[in-house]
Design a protein around this motif. Structure first.
Motif, PDB file in Angstrom:
ATOM      1  N   GLN A 195       2.539   2.064  -3.422  1.00 45.94           N
ATOM      2  CA  GLN A 195       1.653   2.655  -4.438  1.00 45.94           C
ATOM      3  C   GLN A 195       1.714   4.181  -4.428  1.00 45.94           C
ATOM      4  O   GLN A 195       1.424   4.825  -5.433  1.00 45.94           O
ATOM      5  N   GLN A 196       2.119   4.758  -3.301  1.00 42.94           N
ATOM      6  CA  GLN A 196       2.240   6.215  -3.212  1.00 42.94           C
ATOM      7  C   GLN A 196       3.519   6.722  -3.880  1.00 42.94           C
ATOM      8  O   GLN A 196       3.685   7.916  -4.064  1.00 42.94           O
ATOM      9  N   MET A 245       0.835  -1.207   0.000  1.00 46.62           N
ATOM     10  CA  MET A 245       0.000   0.000   0.000  1.00 46.62           C
ATOM     11  C   MET A 245       0.867   1.253   0.000  1.00 46.62           C
ATOM     12  O   MET A 245       0.588   2.222  -0.701  1.00 46.62           O
ATOM     13  N   PRO A 262       5.226   5.784  -7.195  1.00 44.94           N
ATOM     14  CA  PRO A 262       5.228   4.986  -8.430  1.00 44.94           C
ATOM     15  C   PRO A 262       6.604   4.830  -9.086  1.00 44.94           C
ATOM     16  O   PRO A 262       6.804   3.906  -9.862  1.00 44.94           O
TER      17      PRO A 262
END
Length: 199
Positions: A184-185, A181, A187
């Protein structure tokens, strides 16, 4: 009669010695077998997460988030070589009021910024950063976009930064989910599941 008594006594002593020796041998075998059952060889390689391409302000933000997971001995931070990036920024005025005015202008133009440089001993103190991009062409494109929206004092600076790679050994399911998670911040970072040495 005395001879018979002594012979009987001698036979009993010999018999007790044989029983004792046999008992000791059986105990040793039992103890050895029980220790062998408890010894397990651990594999030299274990499952791990490798998270690389981390540098600059992203690296600091990731470190802050990872510290909350309390990974302690399962986490290694390794140098991964230097990288050239192109920092796109504007030098902000020195007063708090002028900085707020600049931020309001960016928000009205719907231009996201990453952070405000906070180092009062640096000439870039209060600089508003729009990103550190690997490709010069992407940095130039961002500058053109900012200028087209009326932000004319945009600068680009070429920097050489140290990259870091995190290795997380034997992550639990919960840790994997949280790291995925978090990744994902960011990329531009690279996260992979692989195997690595236990120590």
């Amino acid at each position: 009669m005395k001879i018979f008594f002594f012979l009987l006594l001698l036979v009993n002593i010999v018999f007790l010695m044989i029983i004792q020796l046999e008992s000791n041998r059986t105990n040793k075998v039992h103890i050895t077998q029980s220790y062998l059952e408890e010894i397990r060889l651990l594999p030299s390689r274990v499952a791990c997460l490798k998270w690389g391409n981390l540098f600059g302000i992203d690296l600091q933000r990731i470190k802050n988030n990872i510290s909350e997971l309390e990974l302690d001995s399962y986490l290694s931070e390794l140098p991964a070589g230097e990288i050239i990036v192109h920092w796109v920024y504007i030098l902000s005025p020195k007063t708090e009021r002028e900085i707020k005015r600049q931020i309001n202008k960016l928000q009205k133009l719907n231009m996201p910024y990453q952070y405000i440089q906070n180092n009062e001993y640096s000439q870039w103190h209060n600089a508003i950063s729009f990103g550190m991009l690997r490709e010069r062409s992407l940095a130039t494109q961002l500058i053109e976009e900012l200028k087209s929206k009326g932000i004319l004092n945009v600068n680009m600076r070429r920097l050489s930064l140290e990259q870091v790679k995190f290795v997380i050994r034997e992550p639990t399911k919960e840790v994997k989910e949280k790291i995925f998670m978090l990744a994902q911040q960011f990329p531009d970072s690279k996260l992979e599941i692989t195997e690595c040495e236990r120590f």
